[in-house]
Design an enzyme around this catalytic site. Structure first.
Site, PDB file in Angstrom:
ATOM      1  N   GLU A 152       0.813  -1.224   0.000  1.00  0.00           N
ATOM      2  CA  GLU A 152       0.000   0.000   0.000  1.00  0.00           C
ATOM      3  C   GLU A 152       0.844   1.270   0.000  1.00  0.00           C
ATOM      4  O   GLU A 152       0.430   2.301  -0.526  1.00  0.00           O
ATOM      5  CB  GLU A 152      -0.961   0.010   1.196  1.00  0.00           C
ATOM      6  CG  GLU A 152      -2.091  -1.020   1.118  1.00  0.00           C
ATOM      7  CD  GLU A 152      -1.690  -2.379   1.677  1.00  0.00           C
ATOM      8  OE1 GLU A 152      -0.486  -2.592   1.954  1.00  0.00           O
ATOM      9  OE2 GLU A 152      -2.582  -3.234   1.820  1.00  0.00           O
ATOM     10  N   PHE A 179     -11.458  -7.473  13.839  1.00  0.00           N
ATOM     11  CA  PHE A 179     -10.356  -7.906  12.972  1.00  0.00           C
ATOM     12  C   PHE A 179     -10.022  -6.816  11.960  1.00  0.00           C
ATOM     13  O   PHE A 179     -10.893  -6.260  11.314  1.00  0.00           O
ATOM     14  CB  PHE A 179     -10.746  -9.202  12.247  1.00  0.00           C
ATOM     15  CG  PHE A 179      -9.679  -9.668  11.289  1.00  0.00           C
ATOM     16  CD1 PHE A 179      -8.428 -10.057  11.754  1.00  0.00           C
ATOM     17  CD2 PHE A 179      -9.917  -9.674   9.919  1.00  0.00           C
ATOM     18  CE1 PHE A 179      -7.438 -10.456  10.866  1.00  0.00           C
ATOM     19  CE2 PHE A 179      -8.923 -10.081   9.034  1.00  0.00           C
ATOM     20  CZ  PHE A 179      -7.681 -10.468   9.503  1.00  0.00           C
ATOM     21  N   GLN A 180      -8.759  -6.516  11.828  1.00  0.00           N
ATOM     22  CA  GLN A 180      -8.244  -5.487  10.924  1.00  0.00           C
ATOM     23  C   GLN A 180      -8.886  -4.119  11.163  1.00  0.00           C
ATOM     24  O   GLN A 180      -9.106  -3.346  10.239  1.00  0.00           O
ATOM     25  CB  GLN A 180      -8.394  -5.913   9.452  1.00  0.00           C
ATOM     26  CG  GLN A 180      -7.447  -7.068   9.105  1.00  0.00           C
ATOM     27  CD  GLN A 180      -7.285  -7.294   7.611  1.00  0.00           C
ATOM     28  OE1 GLN A 180      -8.202  -7.042   6.844  1.00  0.00           O
ATOM     29  NE2 GLN A 180      -6.119  -7.789   7.212  1.00  0.00           N
ATOM     30  N   LYS A 205     -17.649  -0.644   6.193  1.00  0.00           N
ATOM     31  CA  LYS A 205     -18.094  -1.653   5.225  1.00  0.00           C
ATOM     32  C   LYS A 205     -19.599  -1.563   4.969  1.00  0.00           C
ATOM     33  O   LYS A 205     -20.056  -1.698   3.835  1.00  0.00           O
ATOM     34  CB  LYS A 205     -17.707  -3.050   5.728  1.00  0.00           C
ATOM     35  CG  LYS A 205     -17.753  -4.099   4.636  1.00  0.00           C
ATOM     36  CD  LYS A 205     -17.091  -5.407   5.085  1.00  0.00           C
ATOM     37  CE  LYS A 205     -17.087  -6.407   3.921  1.00  0.00           C
ATOM     38  NZ  LYS A 205     -16.464  -7.689   4.306  1.00  0.00           N
ATOM     39  N   MET A 220      24.129   9.013   2.544  1.00  0.00           N
ATOM     40  CA  MET A 220      24.102  10.280   3.278  1.00  0.00           C
ATOM     41  C   MET A 220      24.438  10.055   4.748  1.00  0.00           C
ATOM     42  O   MET A 220      25.108  10.877   5.387  1.00  0.00           O
ATOM     43  CB  MET A 220      22.746  10.973   3.122  1.00  0.00           C
ATOM     44  CG  MET A 220      22.714  12.386   3.673  1.00  0.00           C
ATOM     45  SD  MET A 220      23.893  13.488   2.847  1.00  0.00           S
ATOM     46  CE  MET A 220      22.848  14.222   1.589  1.00  0.00           C
TER      47      MET A 220
END
Lengths: 584, 169
Positions: A53, A115-116, A165, A480
């Site tokens: 993502e 969940f999630q 949802k 760097m």
């Protein structure tokens, strides 16, 4: 108004289509599945399935930065959403118009540690311009339209919408356009005439002005207007890291980039100036160094669309809130009226500046270890690709060299993570840019450290026919970090070796990795092979290209102003400060 | 030197607005002295009164940053001379037969009110500006303050003008 019964998910897709969105980058999961179903049927929305993502987020940024249009990314709830966080923060720092769409658990489960489930609206509050949680299908068109308005109007930025949802599954009567109700959102784009007048007066009274140009000029699409203003005044111009390309590098009034790794002429011009004409820049600490000693003798005109930027770091003698394009046009008209036929005379100033330009051009020395000079590689990529190409970089030495040694002639040709400094930006951002501008040559100039953070998007590029070119400036270390360890930590290289060089165990082998992803992948170690490799990459358009340039690891970015120190102490090269003529 | 400022915010009554406002103060490193929130004469609009210790430049910056919050409709700083501010306080004070009359005398002097009495304590409510409330507390302290709860300042400008004028389109 005609209505149609749609699910929330269908309404979301329809709303995006009606707003003119043509591309979304994302990855599905449980809580966003209802939206992925109608997405499959959309004829107007191209969905590009990423491998992580964060890649979707940076791709949306690259898409937006290359085109000036809104970039859109989609993720599911929980970890999908939190994986977007870095890209959202990045877009927030660099004012990138972005819409992040996330799924959320059912509204009746929110707060139960389902969940999630993650409170992504809460998590992203400080790094978004605004965020919404949608729990009812009928709110979707209004919220999506409002999010679009907020992300793209005024100072651009990321907006997140979290869709429960059940909001995606619910049915309602869809109609368009929805009513956008944002009573607290009123960005000012037109400046006060009086302020513009005062700015013109200050400019015409100054003897050593400089146009200090920031990324706001690019976001406002005001490059043409800037060129007209600069030429009208015949004043010097410096373009910050975020503004590379806002003013042509080939122009004789261009001094280059200011700041920690800015050119000596740009850094010094700001220090010695008597007037900073600040356009869409925000006095970032990487530009100013120690703020107390920054441009001490200068008055400040500060033009910004965000009133909170004005006076945040440096007092503005003439603050102007407005869109850079509108302000510059008004300023040109006002200057012309006040100037009549006379032009301001900056001859002495230019004698000083031209002396600096002659004495302190950008340069580099060849590495001692016989390996390729990273600056040379980057410079050749720029020269062979030309100004119509797009260059996205990661963060670190290769980013600074790309900002220094590639000559930018047009806005939106240089994409990088300026504010947040996100390693891993280059590959997915280049991917997004290539999708937005398929006819342009798009390079990701990456480091061996950065590349290992997001290179999985090469799979996305190969599968979706997005032929970007990746140049890995491989110095086998976090370059760097290594440079700072050399300079400030007695060359004690704590955890900065990456073992990707040819004289190490070479894990991973970037050529094999590139090939595994279906790319044309080659390694370049000799200076005589550099041009041929770049040309091969430019000619290869049936798949992405990865070039592993093995470069000297001790090359350093110069000039440099050490962190937190006055810009008066700019070093041209190690232990080599510019020599002044004794007048300071 | 930082001084106390009283800011009045009109905000859309949307979920999370208090978090956004409070988080902004925290993120920019400013301390909230007190905070009071409630609905207003306009449906859907709430008012947040916040007292913050700042000097001039950060105050301007925090105001501008607050203004950038999409759900914030208007911000004004209410100056002491042109506005009235009140704190509301409930104090539970230890009393017995020998001290009760002294406590009640203080209550009268401060125009406070006793709202609950039991054999070994009284609950007092007092309204006033911060200075008055603090003075009252000082008087009560020797008797033993068992519990103290304060509302945070609320404030309104003097005169007939309303803060919500011209806010709602």
């Amino acid at each position: 108004m005609a209505t149609e019964t749609l699910t929330g998910a269908q309404a979301l897709i329809r709303s995006l289509e009606l707003l003119g969105v043509d591309t979304v980058f994302g990855l599905p999961g449980g809580a966003i599945l209802p939206t992925y179903d109608p997405l499959m049927d959309s004829k107007k929305l191209r969905h590009i399935l990423v491998r992580h993502e964060q890649g979707a987020g940076h791709a949306a940024e690259g898409y937006a930065a290359a085109s000036g249009r809104l970039g859109v990314c989609i993720a599911t709830s929980g970890p999908g959403a939190t994986n977007l966080v870095t890209a959202i923060a990045d877009a927030h720092m660099d004012s990138v118009p972005m819409l992040a769409i996330t799924g959320q658990v059912n509204s009746f489960s929110i707060g139960t540690d389902a969940f999630q489930e993650a409170d992504i609206v809460g998590i992203t509050m400080p790094i978004t311009k605004h965020s919404f949680l949608v729990t009812r299908a009928e709110d979707i068109p209004g919220v999506v339209a409002a999010a679009y308005e907020i992300a793209t109007t005024g100072r651009p930025g990321p907006v997140l919408i979290d869709f429960a949802k059940d909001a995606q599954n619910g049915k309602f009567e869809f109609s368009w356009p929805p009513k956008i109700d944002l009573p607290g959102f009123r960005p000012v784009t037109d400046p006060h005439g009086k302020q513009v007048q005062a700015a013109a007066e200050l400019i015409l009274k100054s003897h050593k002005p400089i146009l200090y140009v920031g990324g706001g000029v690019i976001r406002a699409d005001a490059s043409k207007e800037l060129l007209a203003l600069a030429e009208l005044l015949h004043a010097p111009v410096t373009t910050t890291l975020m503004a590379r390309g806002a003013f042509p590098d080939s122009h004789p009034q261009q001094l280059g980039m200011p700041g920690m790794h800015g050119t000596v002429p740009a850094v010094t011009a700001l220090q010695k100036s008597d007037l900073l004409i600040t356009l869409g820049a925000r006095f970032d600490d990487r530009v100013t160094g120690d703020i107390k000693s920054f441009a001490k003798g200068a008055k400040v005109i500060h033009v910004d669309i965000d009133p909170a930027e004005i006076g945040k770091i440096r007092h503005a003698d003439v603050p102007i809130v407005g869109d850079a394009k509108v302000v510059i046009l008004m300023l040109i008209a006002e200057l012309k009226a006040q100037m009549k036929d006379s032009k301001p005379d900056y001859e002495d100033w230019w004698i000083f500046l031209k002396g600096l330009k002659e004495r302190y051009p950008l340069g580099y020395s060849e590495p001692d270890d016989g390996k390729l000079s990273p600056q040379y590689v980057i410079q050749r990529i720029g020269e062979l690709s030309g100004p119509e190409a797009i260059f996205a970089s990661g963060v670190g030495q290769h980013q600074m060299w790309s900002a220094q040694f590639i000559k930018y002639e047009r806005p939106n040709s240089w994409l990088n993570s300026g504010g947040l400094g996100t390693m891993g930006y280059a590959v997915p951002a280049a991917m997004g840019a290539k999708v937005a501008q398929p006819d342009r040559l798009v390079w990701a100039i990456d480091g061996d450290g950065c590349f290992q953070m997001t290179n999985q998007e090469l799979a996305t590029c190969t599968i979706n026919n997005i032929p970007i070119k990746v140049a890995i400036i491989n110095n086998s270390s976090l370059g760097m970090v290594r440079q700072w360890q050399t300079l400030f930590y007695n060359s004690r290289y704590s955890n900065s070796d990456l073992n990707t060089g040819t004289d190490t165990i070479m894990v991973p082998d970037f050529v094999k990795l590139g090939e595994a992803y279906g790319c044309l992948a080659i390694r370049v170690e000799k200076v005589e092979d550099v041009d041929a490799a770049i040309k091969l990459a430019m000619e290869t358009n049936d798949r992405p290209v990865v070039i592993d340039f093995i470069v000297g690891r001790d090359a350093m970015v110069w000039p440099m102003v050490p962190s937190g120190i006055s810009n008066d102490a700019v070093q041209y090269a190690r232990d080599a400060a510019p020599i002044w003529d004794g007048d300071e | 030197m930082s001084t106390q400022h009283l800011l009045s915010l009109l905000v859309e009554n949307k979920p999370g607005i208090l978090t956004r406002v409070a988080a902004l103060f925290a993120r920019r490193g400013y301390n909230i002295e007190s905070l009071a929130v409630g609905t207003t004469e306009i449906e859907g609009v709430s008012r947040i009164t916040v007292v913050v210790s700042l000097d001039g430049q950060p105050l301007e910056q925090v105001t501008k940053q607050l203004n950038k919050l999409i759900n914030v409709l208007k911000i004004v700083e209410l100056e002491e001379e042109t506005s009235v501010a009140r704190d509301h306080m409930l104090v539970k004070v230890r009393t017995d037969s020998s001290t009760r009359s002294q406590v009640l005398e203080a209550v009268t002097l401060f125009r406070a009110r006793v709202i609950d009495v039991v054999s070994d304590a009284v609950v007092i409510e007092v309204t006033g500006n911060t200075a008055k409330c603090q003075a009252f507390l000082k008087v009560l302290e020797p008797f033993g303050i068992k519990e103290l709860v304060q509302s945070g300042a609320i404030a309104v400008s003097r005169g007939s003008k309303s803060m919500s004028e011209k806010v709602i389109r």
